[in-house]
Every structure is written in C-alpha cells, then in structure tokens.
Design a protein around this motif. Structure first.
Motif, short mmCIF file in Angstrom:
data_model
loop_
_atom_site.label_atom_id
_atom_site.label_comp_id
_atom_site.label_asym_id
_atom_site.label_seq_id
_atom_site.Cartn_x
_atom_site.Cartn_y
_atom_site.Cartn_z
N MET A 40 -3.96 0.35 9.47
CA MET A 40 -2.69 0.79 8.88
C MET A 40 -2.84 0.79 7.35
N ASN A 41 -2.54 1.93 6.72
CA ASN A 41 -2.66 2.04 5.27
C ASN A 41 -1.41 1.54 4.57
N LYS A 42 -1.62 1.05 3.37
CA LYS A 42 -0.48 0.65 2.56
C LYS A 42 0.20 1.89 1.98
N THR A 43 1.48 1.76 1.69
CA THR A 43 2.25 2.85 1.07
C THR A 43 2.53 2.50 -0.37
N ILE A 44 2.29 3.46 -1.24
CA ILE A 44 2.45 3.25 -2.68
C ILE A 44 3.53 4.21 -3.19
N SER A 45 4.40 3.71 -4.07
CA SER A 45 5.41 4.56 -4.71
C SER A 45 4.90 4.99 -6.07
N ILE A 46 4.95 6.29 -6.34
CA ILE A 46 4.46 6.82 -7.61
C ILE A 46 5.53 7.69 -8.24
N ASN A 47 5.43 7.85 -9.56
CA ASN A 47 6.29 8.76 -10.33
C ASN A 47 5.42 9.89 -10.82
N LEU A 48 5.66 11.09 -10.28
CA LEU A 48 4.84 12.24 -10.61
C LEU A 48 5.74 13.37 -11.08
N GLY A 49 5.60 13.74 -12.35
CA GLY A 49 6.38 14.83 -12.90
C GLY A 49 7.87 14.55 -12.89
N ASP B 220 0.46 7.30 0.93
CA ASP B 220 -0.38 6.24 1.51
C ASP B 220 -1.60 5.99 0.61
N GLU B 221 -2.28 4.90 0.86
CA GLU B 221 -3.34 4.43 -0.06
C GLU B 221 -4.49 5.40 -0.14
N ASP B 222 -4.95 5.95 0.98
CA ASP B 222 -6.08 6.90 0.96
C ASP B 222 -5.72 8.15 0.17
N ALA B 223 -4.49 8.68 0.42
CA ALA B 223 -4.07 9.87 -0.31
C ALA B 223 -3.93 9.57 -1.81
N TYR B 224 -3.44 8.39 -2.14
CA TYR B 224 -3.30 8.01 -3.56
C TYR B 224 -4.65 7.96 -4.25
N GLN B 225 -5.64 7.38 -3.58
CA GLN B 225 -6.97 7.30 -4.18
C GLN B 225 -7.57 8.70 -4.38
N LYS B 226 -7.38 9.60 -3.40
CA LYS B 226 -7.92 10.95 -3.55
C LYS B 226 -7.22 11.70 -4.67
N LEU B 227 -5.88 11.52 -4.78
CA LEU B 227 -5.14 12.17 -5.86
C LEU B 227 -5.58 11.62 -7.22
N THR B 228 -5.82 10.33 -7.30
CA THR B 228 -6.29 9.73 -8.55
C THR B 228 -7.65 10.28 -8.95
N ARG B 229 -8.55 10.38 -7.98
CA ARG B 229 -9.88 10.94 -8.27
C ARG B 229 -9.76 12.39 -8.72
N TYR B 230 -8.81 13.12 -8.14
CA TYR B 230 -8.62 14.52 -8.51
C TYR B 230 -8.16 14.64 -9.96
N PHE B 231 -7.19 13.80 -10.36
CA PHE B 231 -6.73 13.84 -11.75
C PHE B 231 -7.84 13.41 -12.72
N ASP B 232 -8.63 12.43 -12.31
CA ASP B 232 -9.75 12.01 -13.18
C ASP B 232 -10.74 13.14 -13.37
N GLU C 192 -1.22 16.65 2.99
CA GLU C 192 -0.51 17.26 1.86
C GLU C 192 -1.39 17.32 0.61
N ILE C 193 -2.21 16.29 0.40
CA ILE C 193 -3.11 16.29 -0.78
C ILE C 193 -4.08 17.45 -0.68
N ASP C 194 -4.67 17.66 0.50
CA ASP C 194 -5.64 18.76 0.67
C ASP C 194 -4.98 20.12 0.47
N GLU C 195 -3.75 20.27 0.98
CA GLU C 195 -3.05 21.55 0.80
C GLU C 195 -2.79 21.85 -0.68
#
Length: 563
Positions: free
Chosen positions: A1-10, A17-29, A70-73
């Motif tokens: 079970m992944n952790k859920t993270i709250s973010i402020n975007l735009g 979820d944690e996996d999607a957050y890490q992928k989005l962070t790597r994408y911005f980097d 959603e991240i991949d889309e």
C-alpha cells in the motif's frame, strides 16, 4: 500500500500516491536540467500551471488520488525534455508580424492580446482566432464608425469586458492555437524575454509611441473597470432574482412530483377526484410524477446553478458527467411527454353525439314550466355542482357523476314546441366517441306543460373522462309563454341577445316574439333591454276640440277614454 501525499501544484491541492509523486518529481528535475538559466523559473511556473490544469480535467472528485496512470497521460501530452531542442537563432525573432506566425491547425481560444494591443487587445485577439492580420479588423471598425452603422464602439467595450486577457504562457499558446507542451512554453517565455530586451534597447525611439499607448490603455482600462463594475452589480441582482424564482418553483415541482409518485398507492376515487393532470389517468401517476420532475425540474436546477454562478465568484463546476447525464434524462423525459401528449390528443381527437327529440304538446294559451331536479343520493342541493367526479351508484357500481348539463332556449318555426337532448363525448375515432356518448345516462320527465330536467348525468367509470356533457335545447314557436324555475338559472346557456333570463325572480313569465324573448311581468327597469328591439307604444293623451282623448295601451288591448 502506497502512502498518499498532498501537494500544491499551480495553486491547486492534489492527493498523489508516493510512486506517482516520485515520478513527477523526477520529471520536473529533468525539465529543469534541460532548460537554460534564462527564464527558467517562469517556464517551470507555466509548466506547473499547465500540468495542474491537466490533473483537474482527469480527477472526478477532490478526494481522488493521482496515480501513475494520470502521470503518464500528462507526460505524454507535455513531452519529455530530451525530445525538444530550441533553435536559439530562429526561434526568437523580433518580428511580431502575424503573417509570419506558424500555425499548427490546433483549435484556438479567444483571448485579448495585450502584447500587440492598441487599446484593449480585442482586435489582436480576433486576429489570432481567425488567423488574419488584426489590421484588417481595425480598418473594418473604423469604416463602420465612419459609416455610422450600429454601435461598434459599444460592442468593442463590451468585448473588452467579456473576452479575457491572455496572461499566462498557456493562454497565449491557446490563443495562437499552438500545443501547450514544454517546447512551446519554453519557446514562448524566451520570446517574451527577447522582446523585453529589444524594447529596452529601443526605449528612446519608442518613448513617444509608448506614452500615447499608455494613455490610451489607461483610459480604456478605466472605462472597462466602470462598465465591468456596473455589469457585476446588475449580474448580482439578476442572480438573486433567478435564485429566488428557480428555488421557489423547483421546490413546488419537487413536492408536487413526490406527491404524484407516492399517490399511486391511493384509491382510484381519491386520485380521480383530487388530482388533475394534462395526461390520461391510464398513465400511472408515478410515471407522470417522474416526467414532471425531470422535464421541468432539471431546467429549473440549471437555472438555479446559473443564478449561483452570477452571485458566487469562482464557483466550482458540477462536472461534465453530471451535466450530460441530466441533459440525457431531460431529453428522454421530453420525448416521453411528447409521446404521451400525442396519445392523449389522439384519444380525444373526435367528437360524437347522440340526439333524442320529443314533442311538447301544450296549448297556445298554456305556459310552459321548466325546472331542474337533483338526485339526493348524489347531492343535497340543486346548487351543488360537480364536474366529472368518481362515485358509486345505488347498486355500488363505479360511475362518473357530473352536473355538466346546459339548457338552451331557442326559437323554432314549427307549430309545436319540442325538446332535444344531445349527449356528447370524445374518442380516438368518431365511432368510439359516438359509442361513449350513447353510454351517458341522462333522464328528463314531461308532464303536460311541465318539463323536469335532471341536473346531472352518470356514466360507467370504464368509459373514462372524455369531455362528456349534456346539452338540452328547448325550441319554442312564436307566441309561446315559458316560465323557468329558479333552479334553471345556474344551467341556462341561452344566447342573451335572444333570451335574457332575469335572476331576480322565478315568477317571471316570458313570451317568444319575432327576434327575442321578452319578459311579460318584469319590472320596467328590468324589461327595458328586452323591449329595445320591439315596437312599443306608450300611454298618451290627445286634445281635440277642447276634449281630451286618453289612449291606454296594454299587452292585449287598446282602450280610449274621453273627458
């Protein structure tokens, strides 16, 4: 079970979820590493806003968690940083000509272009939208003003208020019909930076032009603010009125619909006697209640939402799925009402009647007496009126009881008076309507010079309510005397130009003349109208050779006296 993270975007909050957050962070980097330092922060800010918009389009509720799907889309739409390489020499041209702008064929959105504006940027925005040079639009406005056709200035000010300004990089790309991805965002931001640099270098050459433009913009902005403030106040007032009206009517529709839906369990007698709808009672009451709720309630609900949007700024949308679902339900209900309405119109499309005629054998000197009578099983007074009510007769059979009985006094050229009773009803064919009229039970009684008419009729409940009624025509030859009873007053439908029944007394006797019926013993003030069309001779006196002749005129004799 992944952790859920709250973010402020735009400026929007998302649960991811944690996996999607890490992928989005790597994408911005990766995006940051691919960008040059020049304008990097502004580019990243625009990219975050665009990704936030894409997330908003994909989530169905505030509690939905963004996953890797959603991240991949979103990445597929925005593109990978390594897929793009901006040509520094060709991308940042100082030429702002519209004819040199590359178009991708994507659909454009209408915005005001303040970067290329003279006043409010309306013409420049329409130039982008229609892919033409805004010079032609401005020339057209000038020609219309010179010709004095319409009010182009007022229209321009209204468009200035209504059409939003392209502020963000994403809006500027949408205005030009260009895809909103990393490459175009970076390109647009750097173009803006180069334009600012060029303007600084040419500041001395453009100082006068910019001053004039600044003054015009300031005047235009002031007028825009005034108009915008006025329309906001009007919108608030209209919004309050719409909310009050739609909420009140919607509440009434909901209550009425629920009553109809749950009234299906009530007895037929209660429904038939107390609920009146445009549709036939063959249609179940709960179906009629649902059709009423959906066909009228859904438009009122959308009207209520419109009022709330006028009153509340930045009100969140109810969602496209919900809106389209309600629209589909409304269309189905309208189709259902149309079909049932056609069925109902067909069911009463033809009229049929049954006629019964009987002679009235009275002497010319007799007076015809007419009275209405009631059945004390159904009513306790001649004045009780019921129009098609569910009842049980003396044998406990279901019937429809009605006092829709009308009496008409008419003139005939025949020697003897006669009475004609017409029973009528409607149906889906002439044969069915005639058959239904034959099943109406109505009685009357003739005893010498007295006619007793029932003030009601009945028919079997299975014959349904199909506009059943009874009309009684009493034909009277010239010279006939008639005395209607007081009970006839509420049922008399005679033409007043021919027979004006006086309601002040039932002792009046009427006589049929050539063109109308006159009252023979009414007071003078009541009989004036009856005598307007007949010749009338007043009592008079004539003096001849010192003698006075008095002429007295009554109804049937003439007398002369001398003094």
């Amino acid at each position: 079970m992944n952790k859920t993270i709250s973010i402020n975007l735009g400026g929007f909050f998302f649960h991811i979820d944690e996996d999607a957050y890490q992928k989005l962070t790597r994408y911005f980097d990766a995006v940051k590493r691919s960008l040059s330092p020049e304008g990097r922060d502004e580019i990243i800010k625009d990219i975050e806003s665009r990704i936030a918009e894409l997330f908003q389009e994909r989530i169905k509720s505030e509690k939905q968690v963004i996953s890797l799907t959603e991240i991949d889309e979103v990445i597929a739409i925005m593109g990978q940083p390594e897929d793009y390489k901006i040509d520094e020499e060709t991308s940042y041209s100082n030429d702002s000509s519209y004819t040199s702008t590359t178009k991708t064929g994507k659909s454009r959105k209408l915005f005001r272009d303040k970067d290329n504006a003279i006043l409010g940027g309306v013409s420049a925005g329409f130039g982008h939208y229609f892919n033409i040079d805004p010079l032609w639009i401005r020339l057209g406005i000038v020609l219309i003003v010179v010709a004095g056709v319409g009010s182009p200035i007022l229209i321009y000010l209204l468009l200035w208020i209504i059409v939003p300004e392209a502020v963000t990089t994403s809006q500027k790309l949408e205005m030009r019909g260009e895809p909103i991805n990393i490459s175009n965002i970076e390109k647009k931001v750097k173009e803006g930076i180069h334009e600012i640099t060029d303007k600084i270098n040419n500041l001395d050459h453009q100082k006068i032009a910019n001053s004039a433009r600044s003054g015009a913009n300031q005047i235009g902005s002031t007028l825009s603010d005034l108009f915008l403030g006025f329309f906001k106040i009007v919108a608030k007032i209209v919004g309050v009125f719409i909310i009050f009206f739609s909420a009140l009517v919607l509440l009434g529709i909901i209550v009425s619909s629920l009553f109809m839906i749950f009234s299906s369990s009530l007895p037929n007698s209660y429904i038939f006697n107390n609920i009146h709808t445009p549709l036939d009672f063959d249609v179940p009451m709960w179906i009629q209640g649902l059709l009423l709720l959906f066909s009228v309630g859904i438009p009122l609900f959308f009207l209520l939402i419109l009022g709330l949007k006028l009153l509340v700024n930045n009100m969140k949308s109810i969602g496209n799925y919900f809106k389209y679902s309600l629209l589909a339900v409304w269309i189905v209900s309208i189709i259902g009402i149309t079909y049932l309405g056609i069925q109902q119109a067909t069911a009463i499309g033809f009229e049929g009647k049954t006629v019964k005629k009987e002679q009235l054998f009275i002497q010319p000197t007799d007076t015809l007496h007419v009275r209405m009578q009631y059945n004390n099983y159904y009513a306790k007074s001649i004045h009780e009126r019921e129009n098609h009510k569910y009842r049980h007769d003396e044998n406990n059979k279901e019937i429809i009881y009605s006092t829709k009985v009308r009496v008409h006094f008419l003139k005939t050229e025949e020697n003897q008076p006669f009475i004609q009773v017409e029973r009528s009803a409607t149906g889906k064919s002439h044969k069915e309507a005639t058959s239904r009229s034959e099943k109406i039970r109505y009685n009357f009684d003739i005893q010498g010079n007295r006619v007793n008419l029932d003030n009601y009729f009945i028919t079997a409940f299975g014959n349904k309510f199909r506009d059943q009624e009874v009309n009684i025509y009493i034909y009277l030859p010239k010279g006939t005397y008639v005395q209607p009873d007081e009970s006839v007053q509420d049922y008399d439908w005679s033409d007043n130009d021919f027979f004006n029944l006086h309601y002040s007394s039932d002792d009046y006797v009427y006589k049929v003349e050539d063109n109308k019926v006159i009252c023979t013993n009414c007071p003078e003030e009541e009989n004036d109208d009856d005598d307007d069309d007949s010749e009338r001779v007043e009592n008079m006196s004539i003096r001849l050779n010192n003698k006075e002749l008095k002429i007295n005129v009554t109804e049937d004799k003439l007398s002369i006296e001398t003094e």
